[in-house]
Design an enzyme around this catalytic site. Structure first.
Site, mmCIF file in Angstrom:
data_model
loop_
_atom_site.group_PDB
_atom_site.id
_atom_site.type_symbol
_atom_site.label_atom_id
_atom_site.label_comp_id
_atom_site.label_asym_id
_atom_site.label_seq_id
_atom_site.Cartn_x
_atom_site.Cartn_y
_atom_site.Cartn_z
ATOM 1 N N ASP A 1 35.528 39.629 46.081
ATOM 2 C CA ASP A 1 35.621 38.312 45.441
ATOM 3 C C ASP A 1 34.316 37.944 44.740
ATOM 4 O OD1 ASP A 1 36.202 34.903 46.689
ATOM 5 O OD2 ASP A 1 36.067 35.767 44.679
ATOM 6 N N ASP B 1 36.111 36.068 37.981
ATOM 7 C CA ASP B 1 36.389 35.910 39.405
ATOM 8 C C ASP B 1 37.480 36.865 39.892
ATOM 9 O OD1 ASP B 1 37.255 33.018 41.512
ATOM 10 O OD2 ASP B 1 36.796 35.116 41.951
HETATM 11 C C1 LIG Z 1 40.857 31.072 45.694
HETATM 12 C C2 LIG Z 1 39.944 32.286 45.770
HETATM 13 C C3 LIG Z 1 39.485 32.586 47.223
HETATM 14 C C4 LIG Z 1 40.677 33.164 47.969
HETATM 15 C C5 LIG Z 1 40.985 34.528 47.822
HETATM 16 C C6 LIG Z 1 42.096 35.077 48.480
HETATM 17 C C7 LIG Z 1 42.889 34.266 49.292
HETATM 18 C C8 LIG Z 1 44.117 34.872 49.971
HETATM 19 C C9 LIG Z 1 43.756 36.159 50.696
HETATM 20 C C10 LIG Z 1 44.737 33.908 50.973
HETATM 21 C C11 LIG Z 1 45.162 35.179 48.884
HETATM 22 C C12 LIG Z 1 42.576 32.919 49.447
HETATM 23 C C13 LIG Z 1 41.474 32.358 48.775
HETATM 24 C C14 LIG Z 1 38.769 32.106 44.798
HETATM 25 N N1 LIG Z 1 37.803 33.187 44.965
HETATM 26 N N2 LIG Z 1 36.653 33.098 44.162
HETATM 27 C C15 LIG Z 1 38.058 30.771 44.927
HETATM 28 N N3 LIG Z 1 37.319 30.390 45.959
HETATM 29 N N4 LIG Z 1 36.837 29.165 45.644
HETATM 30 N N5 LIG Z 1 37.260 28.806 44.437
HETATM 31 N N6 LIG Z 1 38.008 29.812 43.974
HETATM 32 C C16 LIG Z 1 38.598 29.798 42.631
HETATM 33 C C17 LIG Z 1 39.768 28.854 42.621
HETATM 34 C C18 LIG Z 1 39.580 27.499 42.717
HETATM 35 C C19 LIG Z 1 40.700 26.634 42.716
HETATM 36 C C20 LIG Z 1 41.963 27.165 42.638
HETATM 37 C C21 LIG Z 1 42.127 28.530 42.579
HETATM 38 C C22 LIG Z 1 41.036 29.400 42.559
HETATM 39 O O1 LIG Z 1 43.466 28.828 42.537
HETATM 40 C C23 LIG Z 1 44.165 27.574 42.596
HETATM 41 O O2 LIG Z 1 43.173 26.552 42.618
#
Ligand SMILES: C[C@H](Cc1ccc(C(C)(C)C)cc1)[C@H](NN)c1nnnn1Cc1ccc2c(c1)OCO2
Length: 330
Positions: free
Chosen positions: A35, A219
């Site tokens: 990530d 990302d």
């Molecule tokens: C969401 C991921 C982090 C994550 C990854 C995988 C997972 C699962 C394994 C359960 C599938 C959950 C969570 C992201 N990584 N940089 C992230 N971490 N912090 N901000 N973002 C980017 C963002 C921010 C907001 C949003 C979004 C995205 O999608 C929908 O709304």
């Protein structure tokens, strides 16, 4: 030194990609989600309540002769999609793609949110954002990349993600066989802790390119491409039956609709995302309504070039000084 590891999609919509790693002595194998949009390396562990484990592989520090508890340190992270996890910290050997960080902070989950429990294939995350974002307290810890960087042939890692197939993360070298044409490098602003860069504009299908500076983050841990509302509405205006659904939280359309491709600029280079990547997935398995891989960033707060965009390119994350990011077609 160099390393190379597979990035396997966890499902047919490429919702996330998992990469095999080994931790400790003797080596324990887990599959983690790389990530670049966060900076904590955390794993499901022997400290995770069994009720929160649903098929994930775990790291048991007490079975590793090289594990050392980082006394008095904890971590807690909430991701932008509402997912969250927290726990304690061990220092141990950590290997990805044949590359070993001797004293890697491995954050062990003592609590994970339901969204992590639900993703049975994901045993944790490897944050490859900037170490300034690491949540370990009272002393924040370095990412795997920061730990191995000085030993790499070149201070870089690259992402070659694919649609419905295994791609690779390479460390320490740029594999010429993985891309076509030239790599276009642009500056990265490391201050927010993400790989933040400026895109130079966009085009919808075969339409004219619209030049405009779009600041976003590269990302690998986000599934979709999130861009300003004006761009997204212009795109879906060209899709028969597309609507912005409050129920599903974004643009949906009949799975049978034909979609235009989407091109974004990186300086004078152009990356074209095939329309198939934007037909992301049925809203529920078997439904004839599909969810778009391009969505508005207004609810997210930042433009995100997630996997839908990244898998259309070969991307170089250059951790030199100053840091830069390189994009090439493939
Ligand atoms: C969401 C991921 C982090 C994550 C990854 C995988 C997972 C699962 C394994 C359960 C599938 C959950 C969570 C992201 N990584 N940089 C992230 N971490 N912090 N901000 N973002 C980017 C963002 C921010 C907001 C949003 C979004 C995205 O999608 C929908 O709304």
């Amino acid at each position: 030194a160099t390393g190379s590891a597979a990035a396997e999609p966890i499902d047919e919509s490429d919702q996330a990609y998992i990469t095999p790693v080994t931790i400790g002595t003797p080596p324990q194998t887990l599959e983690l989600d790389v990530d670049t949009g966060s900076s904590d390396l955390w794993v499901f562990s022997s400290h995770t309540p069994p009720s929160q484990i649903h098929g994930q592989q775990i790291y048991s520090p007490n079975k590793s002769s090289t594990a050392k508890l980082l006394e008095g340190h904890t971590w807690s992270i909430t991701y932008g999609d509402g997912s969250a996890s927290r726990g304690n910290v061990y220092i141990d050997n950590f290997t990805v793609g044949g590359l070993t960080a001797e004293k890697q902070a491995v954050q062990c989950a003592q609590q994970v949110s339901a969204s992590f429990t639900r993703e049975t294939h994901v045993d944790g995350l490897i944050g490859l954002g900037f170490s300034t974002l690491n949540t370990v307290s009272p002393k924040s810890q370095l990412t795997f990349f920061d730990n191995v960087k000085s030993g790499l042939d070149s201070p870089v890692f690259t992402a070659d993600l694919k649609h419905g197939a295994a791609g690779t993360y390479d460390f320490g070298f740029v594999d010429k066989a993985k891309y076509s044409g030239e790599i276009t490098y642009v500056p990265v602003n490391p201050d927010p802790g993400y790989w933040a860069f400026n895109s130079s504009g966009y085009a919808i299908g075969s339409g004219k390119f619209s030049a405009s500076a779009i600041t976003g983050i590269a990302d690998t841990g986000t599934s979709l491409l999130y861009l300003p509302t004006a761009i997204v509405t212009a795109y879906y205006r060209q899709v028969e039956g597309a609507t912005n659904s409050r129920t599903y939280g974004g643009y949906v359309f009949p799975c049978s609709s034909s979609l235009p491709s989407f091109t974004f600029g990186v300086a004078d280079a152009r990356i074209t995302i095939p329309s198939a990547y934007i037909n992301y997935a049925p809203i529920t398995p078997g439904s004839s309504t599909c969810f778009g891989g391009l969505q508005s960033s207004s609810g997210v707060g930042i433009n995100i070039f997630g996997d839908v965009a990244l898998k259309a390119a070969f991307v170089v994350f250059n951790g030199g000084s100053p840091p830069t990011i390189g994009w090439a077609q493939k």
